[in-house]
Design a protein around this motif. Structure first.
Motif, PDB file in Angstrom:
ATOM      1  N   LEU A  34       0.820  -1.209   0.000  1.00 46.34           N
ATOM      2  CA  LEU A  34       0.000   0.000   0.000  1.00 46.34           C
ATOM      3  C   LEU A  34       0.854   1.260   0.000  1.00 46.34           C
ATOM      4  O   LEU A  34       0.334   2.354  -0.125  1.00 46.34           O
ATOM      5  N   ASP A  35       2.146   1.087   0.179  1.00 45.78           N
ATOM      6  CA  ASP A  35       3.114   2.185   0.145  1.00 45.78           C
ATOM      7  C   ASP A  35       2.751   3.320   1.106  1.00 45.78           C
ATOM      8  O   ASP A  35       2.859   4.484   0.773  1.00 45.78           O
ATOM      9  N   HIS A  36       2.311   2.946   2.306  1.00 47.06           N
ATOM     10  CA  HIS A  36       1.958   3.943   3.314  1.00 47.06           C
ATOM     11  C   HIS A  36       3.194   4.400   4.071  1.00 47.06           C
ATOM     12  O   HIS A  36       4.214   3.719   4.104  1.00 47.06           O
ATOM     13  N   ASN A  37       3.081   5.536   4.723  1.00 43.43           N
ATOM     14  CA  ASN A  37       4.138   6.077   5.570  1.00 43.43           C
ATOM     15  C   ASN A  37       4.492   5.075   6.670  1.00 43.43           C
ATOM     16  O   ASN A  37       3.605   4.450   7.255  1.00 43.43           O
ATOM     17  N   LEU A  38       5.766   4.948   6.958  1.00 38.36           N
ATOM     18  CA  LEU A  38       6.278   3.992   7.944  1.00 38.36           C
ATOM     19  C   LEU A  38       5.571   4.116   9.292  1.00 38.36           C
ATOM     20  O   LEU A  38       5.151   3.122   9.881  1.00 38.36           O
ATOM     21  N   PRO A 102      15.959   0.189   4.823  1.00 44.60           N
ATOM     22  CA  PRO A 102      14.655  -0.456   5.016  1.00 44.60           C
ATOM     23  C   PRO A 102      14.713  -1.873   5.602  1.00 44.60           C
ATOM     24  O   PRO A 102      13.785  -2.269   6.305  1.00 44.60           O
ATOM     25  N   ILE A 103      15.759  -2.604   5.371  1.00 48.51           N
ATOM     26  CA  ILE A 103      15.848  -3.956   5.935  1.00 48.51           C
ATOM     27  C   ILE A 103      15.843  -3.922   7.460  1.00 48.51           C
ATOM     28  O   ILE A 103      15.341  -4.833   8.113  1.00 48.51           O
ATOM     29  N   PHE A 104      16.352  -2.851   8.039  1.00 49.71           N
ATOM     30  CA  PHE A 104      16.380  -2.733   9.495  1.00 49.71           C
ATOM     31  C   PHE A 104      15.029  -2.326  10.083  1.00 49.71           C
ATOM     32  O   PHE A 104      14.838  -2.427  11.291  1.00 49.71           O
ATOM     33  N   HIS A 105      14.085  -1.902   9.258  1.00 53.62           N
ATOM     34  CA  HIS A 105      12.754  -1.556   9.760  1.00 53.62           C
ATOM     35  C   HIS A 105      12.095  -2.781  10.398  1.00 53.62           C
ATOM     36  O   HIS A 105      11.397  -2.660  11.399  1.00 53.62           O
ATOM     37  N   TYR A 106      12.309  -3.944   9.832  1.00 52.58           N
ATOM     38  CA  TYR A 106      11.722  -5.169  10.375  1.00 52.58           C
ATOM     39  C   TYR A 106      12.407  -5.569  11.672  1.00 52.58           C
ATOM     40  O   TYR A 106      11.750  -6.004  12.635  1.00 52.58           O
ATOM     41  N   PHE A 107      13.702  -5.422  11.712  1.00 55.79           N
ATOM     42  CA  PHE A 107      14.464  -5.689  12.932  1.00 55.79           C
ATOM     43  C   PHE A 107      14.004  -4.738  14.040  1.00 55.79           C
ATOM     44  O   PHE A 107      13.786  -5.155  15.180  1.00 55.79           O
TER      45      PHE A 107
END
Length: 134
Positions: A34-38, A102-107
């Protein structure tokens, strides 16, 4: 030998694991499809996780307790979740700031959830599902 972790806490973790899947699923879909804001997607994934946790704990973890009406307990659940959100979002925000990839957003998401788990358990046990606290 007495268990280091109570049965009730294990049940809480099972419910929390289910809520985590809801939370992470909404977070992932909102961010990637959905490409929403983080931070916006993190907020509404959190909302649905709180509802999942509340109903799971009411029907499973604390099922043996007398329950006040949901109308009384749901606001308590959101208040408690917001208090537990402080360590959750603090960890999330610090990790995102330190590691902007962005990979660290999940962490950051996972470590934030872990940070809020313990306060959430205590508040659930002593405040939300404690029929003496009206």
């Amino acid at each position: 030998m007495q268990s280091l972790i109570s049965k009730q806490f294990l049940q809480f973790l099972i419910v929390g694991g289910s809520a985590f899947l809801v939370d992470f699923g909404i977070f992932y879909i909102g961010l990637n499809y959905l490409d929403h804001n983080l931070y916006i997607v993190r907020s509404y994934s959190f909302f649905f996780a709180v509802l999942t946790t509340f109903y799971g704990n009411r029907r499973y973890t604390f099922k043996d307790r007398f329950h006040l009406s949901s109308k009384v307990q749901i606001p308590k659940a959101f208040t408690s979740a917001l208090l537990s959100l402080i360590p959750n979002f603090a960890v999330f925000t610090v990790i995102v700031a330190l590691f902007p990839s962005p990979i660290f957003h999940y962490f950051a998401f996972i470590l934030g959830v872990v940070a809020g788990t313990f306060s959430n358990y205590i508040l659930s046990d002593k405040y939300i599902f404690n029929s003496e606290s009206k």
